[in-house]
Design a protein around this motif. Structure first.
Motif, PDB file in Angstrom:
ATOM      1  N   THR A   1     -17.582  14.582   5.141  1.00 13.48           N
ATOM      2  CA  THR A   1     -16.859  13.320   5.227  1.00 13.48           C
ATOM      3  C   THR A   1     -17.283  12.607   6.510  1.00 13.48           C
ATOM      4  OG1 THR A   1     -14.658  12.301   5.062  1.00 13.48           O
ATOM      5  CG2 THR A   1     -14.792  14.366   6.281  1.00 13.48           C
ATOM      6  N   ASN A   2     -16.546  11.593   6.934  1.00 12.13           N
ATOM      7  CA  ASN A   2     -16.905  10.876   8.165  1.00 12.13           C
ATOM      8  C   ASN A   2     -15.637  10.397   8.847  1.00 12.13           C
ATOM      9  OD1 ASN A   2     -16.254   8.039   7.250  1.00 12.13           O
ATOM     10  ND2 ASN A   2     -17.727   8.621   5.683  1.00 12.13           N
ATOM     11  N   LEU A   3     -15.781   9.707   9.984  1.00 11.55           N
ATOM     12  CA  LEU A   3     -14.636   9.397  10.846  1.00 11.55           C
ATOM     13  C   LEU A   3     -13.912   8.099  10.497  1.00 11.55           C
ATOM     14  CD1 LEU A   3     -15.982  10.544  14.325  1.00 11.55           C
ATOM     15  CD2 LEU A   3     -14.188  11.606  12.935  1.00 11.55           C
ATOM     16  N   SER A   4     -14.219   7.482   9.348  1.00  9.31           N
ATOM     17  CA  SER A   4     -13.497   6.255   8.984  1.00  9.31           C
ATOM     18  C   SER A   4     -12.004   6.551   8.835  1.00  9.31           C
ATOM     19  CB  SER A   4     -14.050   5.700   7.668  1.00  9.31           C
ATOM     20  OG  SER A   4     -13.204   4.671   7.208  1.00  9.31           O
ATOM     21  N   SER A   5     -11.174   5.702   9.463  1.00  7.16           N
ATOM     22  CA  SER A   5      -9.724   5.905   9.374  1.00  7.16           C
ATOM     23  C   SER A   5      -9.115   5.152   8.205  1.00  7.16           C
ATOM     24  CB  SER A   5      -9.054   5.412  10.660  1.00  7.16           C
ATOM     25  OG  SER A   5      -9.231   3.998  10.766  1.00  7.16           O
ATOM     26  N   GLY A   6      -9.818   4.137   7.716  1.00  7.67           N
ATOM     27  CA  GLY A   6      -9.278   3.267   6.663  1.00  7.67           C
ATOM     28  C   GLY A   6      -8.497   2.076   7.191  1.00  7.67           C
ATOM     29  N   LYS A   7      -8.297   2.009   8.525  1.00  3.39           N
ATOM     30  CA  LYS A   7      -7.404   0.972   9.088  1.00  3.39           C
ATOM     31  C   LYS A   7      -7.858  -0.449   8.757  1.00  3.39           C
ATOM     32  CE  LYS A   7      -5.729   3.742  12.985  1.00  3.39           C
ATOM     33  NZ  LYS A   7      -6.030   4.081  14.384  1.00  3.39           N
ATOM     34  N   MET A   8      -9.166  -0.718   8.862  1.00  2.00           N
ATOM     35  CA  MET A   8      -9.638  -2.096   8.611  1.00  2.00           C
ATOM     36  C   MET A   8      -9.456  -2.460   7.139  1.00  2.00           C
ATOM     37  SD  MET A   8     -10.840  -4.589  10.448  1.00  2.00           S
ATOM     38  CE  MET A   8     -10.606  -6.154   9.611  1.00  2.00           C
ATOM     39  N   GLY A   9      -9.803  -1.561   6.244  1.00  2.00           N
ATOM     40  CA  GLY A   9      -9.659  -1.847   4.806  1.00  2.00           C
ATOM     41  C   GLY A   9      -8.202  -2.035   4.407  1.00  2.00           C
ATOM     42  N   TYR A  10      -7.321  -1.189   4.965  1.00  2.00           N
ATOM     43  CA  TYR A  10      -5.890  -1.312   4.653  1.00  2.00           C
ATOM     44  C   TYR A  10      -5.329  -2.618   5.216  1.00  2.00           C
ATOM     45  CZ  TYR A  10      -5.151   3.342   2.612  1.00  2.00           C
ATOM     46  OH  TYR A  10      -5.169   4.445   1.783  1.00  2.00           O
ATOM     47  N   ALA A  11      -5.770  -2.997   6.427  1.00  2.00           N
ATOM     48  CA  ALA A  11      -5.308  -4.262   7.022  1.00  2.00           C
ATOM     49  C   ALA A  11      -5.771  -5.439   6.162  1.00  2.00           C
ATOM     50  CB  ALA A  11      -5.832  -4.394   8.452  1.00  2.00           C
ATOM     51  N   LEU A  12      -6.990  -5.366   5.637  1.00  2.00           N
ATOM     52  CA  LEU A  12      -7.490  -6.435   4.768  1.00  2.00           C
ATOM     53  C   LEU A  12      -6.709  -6.497   3.463  1.00  2.00           C
ATOM     54  CD1 LEU A  12     -11.304  -6.218   5.377  1.00  2.00           C
ATOM     55  CD2 LEU A  12      -9.921  -8.300   5.499  1.00  2.00           C
ATOM     56  N   ALA A  13      -6.362  -5.328   2.919  1.00  2.00           N
ATOM     57  CA  ALA A  13      -5.585  -5.300   1.674  1.00  2.00           C
ATOM     58  C   ALA A  13      -4.230  -5.973   1.901  1.00  2.00           C
ATOM     59  CB  ALA A  13      -5.394  -3.852   1.208  1.00  2.00           C
ATOM     60  N   GLN A  14      -3.599  -5.647   3.060  1.00  2.00           N
ATOM     61  CA  GLN A  14      -2.303  -6.258   3.351  1.00  2.00           C
ATOM     62  C   GLN A  14      -2.443  -7.763   3.573  1.00  2.00           C
ATOM     63  OE1 GLN A  14       1.084  -4.262   3.730  1.00  2.00           O
ATOM     64  NE2 GLN A  14       0.948  -6.196   2.658  1.00  2.00           N
ATOM     65  N   ALA A  15      -3.488  -8.170   4.291  1.00  2.18           N
ATOM     66  CA  ALA A  15      -3.691  -9.598   4.574  1.00  2.18           C
ATOM     67  C   ALA A  15      -3.965 -10.374   3.285  1.00  2.18           C
ATOM     68  CB  ALA A  15      -4.839  -9.780   5.575  1.00  2.18           C
ATOM     69  N   ALA A  16      -4.735  -9.783   2.384  1.00  2.00           N
ATOM     70  CA  ALA A  16      -5.037 -10.461   1.108  1.00  2.00           C
ATOM     71  C   ALA A  16      -3.763 -10.585   0.274  1.00  2.00           C
ATOM     72  CB  ALA A  16      -6.115  -9.699   0.342  1.00  2.00           C
ATOM     73  N   GLN A  17      -2.949  -9.530   0.296  1.00  2.00           N
ATOM     74  CA  GLN A  17      -1.676  -9.562  -0.447  1.00  2.00           C
ATOM     75  C   GLN A  17      -0.768 -10.640   0.136  1.00  2.00           C
ATOM     76  OE1 GLN A  17       1.517  -8.382   0.776  1.00  2.00           O
ATOM     77  NE2 GLN A  17       2.555  -8.694  -1.195  1.00  2.00           N
ATOM     78  N   GLN A  18      -0.738 -10.725   1.477  1.00  2.36           N
ATOM     79  CA  GLN A  18       0.108 -11.743   2.112  1.00  2.36           C
ATOM     80  C   GLN A  18      -0.406 -13.153   1.850  1.00  2.36           C
ATOM     81  OE1 GLN A  18       0.296 -10.331   6.167  1.00  2.36           O
ATOM     82  NE2 GLN A  18       2.022  -8.980   5.735  1.00  2.36           N
ATOM     83  N   ALA A  19      -1.713 -13.259   1.565  1.00  2.00           N
ATOM     84  CA  ALA A  19      -2.286 -14.572   1.232  1.00  2.00           C
ATOM     85  C   ALA A  19      -2.112 -14.888  -0.247  1.00  2.00           C
ATOM     86  CB  ALA A  19      -3.755 -14.612   1.629  1.00  2.00           C
ATOM     87  N   GLY A  20      -1.370 -14.034  -0.960  1.00  2.00           N
ATOM     88  CA  GLY A  20      -1.013 -14.350  -2.343  1.00  2.00           C
ATOM     89  C   GLY A  20      -1.847 -13.674  -3.413  1.00  2.00           C
ATOM     90  N   ALA A  21      -2.822 -12.819  -2.979  1.00  3.94           N
ATOM     91  CA  ALA A  21      -3.698 -12.191  -3.970  1.00  3.94           C
ATOM     92  C   ALA A  21      -3.040 -10.995  -4.644  1.00  3.94           C
ATOM     93  CB  ALA A  21      -4.999 -11.751  -3.304  1.00  3.94           C
ATOM     94  N   ASN A  22      -3.558 -10.672  -5.820  1.00  3.14           N
ATOM     95  CA  ASN A  22      -3.248  -9.435  -6.525  1.00  3.14           C
ATOM     96  C   ASN A  22      -4.300  -8.428  -6.050  1.00  3.14           C
ATOM     97  OD1 ASN A  22      -3.563  -7.434  -8.597  1.00  3.14           O
ATOM     98  ND2 ASN A  22      -2.395  -8.756  -9.969  1.00  3.14           N
ATOM     99  N   VAL A  23      -3.879  -7.374  -5.336  1.00  2.84           N
ATOM    100  CA  VAL A  23      -4.849  -6.523  -4.641  1.00  2.84           C
ATOM    101  C   VAL A  23      -4.872  -5.092  -5.174  1.00  2.84           C
ATOM    102  CG1 VAL A  23      -5.573  -5.625  -2.378  1.00  2.84           C
ATOM    103  CG2 VAL A  23      -4.483  -7.869  -2.525  1.00  2.84           C
ATOM    104  N   VAL A  24      -6.085  -4.612  -5.485  1.00  4.88           N
ATOM    105  CA  VAL A  24      -6.306  -3.194  -5.794  1.00  4.88           C
ATOM    106  C   VAL A  24      -7.074  -2.593  -4.627  1.00  4.88           C
ATOM    107  CG1 VAL A  24      -7.433  -1.554  -7.335  1.00  4.88           C
ATOM    108  CG2 VAL A  24      -6.325  -3.580  -8.293  1.00  4.88           C
ATOM    109  N   LEU A  25      -6.528  -1.518  -4.052  1.00  2.00           N
ATOM    110  CA  LEU A  25      -7.148  -0.839  -2.907  1.00  2.00           C
ATOM    111  C   LEU A  25      -7.639   0.522  -3.372  1.00  2.00           C
ATOM    112  CD1 LEU A  25      -7.649  -0.567   0.197  1.00  2.00           C
ATOM    113  CD2 LEU A  25      -5.276   0.234   0.387  1.00  2.00           C
ATOM    114  N   VAL A  26      -8.947   0.708  -3.427  1.00  2.00           N
ATOM    115  CA  VAL A  26      -9.518   1.993  -3.839  1.00  2.00           C
ATOM    116  C   VAL A  26      -9.823   2.754  -2.559  1.00  2.00           C
ATOM    117  CG1 VAL A  26     -11.352   3.149  -5.095  1.00  2.00           C
ATOM    118  CG2 VAL A  26     -10.477   0.941  -5.927  1.00  2.00           C
TER     119      VAL A  26
END
Ligand code: CTP
Ligand code: CA
Length: 219
Positions: A33-58
């Motif tokens: 595996t590697n050291l990615s925490s997921g923080k940036m992707g999760y923050a983007l998912a939340q920001a997209a949801q707050q901007a009104g999008a329907n978001v799927v986070l894989v």
């Protein structure tokens, strides 16, 4: 409150995001595996949801809580991540690949735990994983595709080369060398028009700025 005040730039849009690391098994108890925490992707998912999008986070394995109002699909390997993305990509407007996908997987993971044997060392053969972002960008009618690039040198040049190779309109460079796992970051947006810097800020703030930049490019 942020959700309340965020302009709904992505109202009615469907967004798919990959986040976190992948985990490629060696045997039932070990993997790569590697050291990615997921923080940036999760923050983007939340920001997209707050901007009104329907978001799927894989998401690969992370220690993060599911962002509010986002549909999260948990996966381990790159192949599972690709399959989950493909299952949700129809009618998607924006695909953002933030995951740190393992470039290689172990060719034949052992079905049983590999035992230590005096005088002999295991050897692993690797095969290349599918490139999820390039696969989605090559679809006949692709969503607006955004990639991330973590480079240790020549960020703008390497990021632009990666954008051309994957045939995507926008790639985001991690300027901060220590972005992996950190709460702050600094981004370099690279598109056909050139580069634009988003100065150092929390991943939450950068996520909101990036979602706004993406929605402007969607028109
Ligand atoms: N990516 C992907 N699937 C892969 C590898 C990468 O979807 N198998 C995506 C990442 O999520 C990221 C972008 O491609 O958005 C760039 O990833 P990166 O690892 O920087 O680029 P690679 O093309 O794998 O090249 P290299 O690791 O050799 O720099
Ligand atoms: Ca890679």
């Amino acid at each position: 409150l942020t959700a309340f005040f965020t302009p709904k730039h992505l109202a009615g849009k469907r967004v798919v995001i990959t986040a976190g690391p992948t985990f490629e098994p060696i045997d039932p108890v070990r993997g790569i595996t590697n050291l990615s925490s997921g923080k940036m992707g999760y923050a983007l998912a939340q920001a997209a949801q707050q901007a009104g999008a329907n978001v799927v986070l894989v998401s690969g394995p992370t220690a993060l809580a599911e962002p509010y109002g986002v549909q999260r699909m948990d996966v381990q390997t790159a192949q599972q991540m690709l399959a989950a993305v493909q299952a949700h990509i129809a009618d998607t407007d924006v695909f953002i690949a933030v995951a740190a996908v393992a470039d290689w997987r172990v060719a034949e993971p052992s079905a049983q735990k590999i035992k230590k044997q005096a005088g002999s060392l295991p050897s692993l053969a690797f095969v290349e994983n599918p490139d999820i972002l390039a696969t989605i960008a090559a679809l006949p009618n692709p969503p607006y595709c955004v990639g991330f690039a973590a480079e240790s040198e020549n960020l703008a040049e390497y990021a632009q080369a990666k954008r051309a190779k994957k045939n995507i309109p926008l790639i985001v460079g991690n300027v901060a060398q220590t972005a992996l796992g950190a709460d702050d970051n600094e981004l370099l947006l690279c598109d056909a028009a050139g580069t634009q810097r988003l100065p150092r800020a929390s991943k939450q703030v950068l996520a909101q700025q990036l979602i706004e930049a993406i929605s402007q490019r969607l028109g």
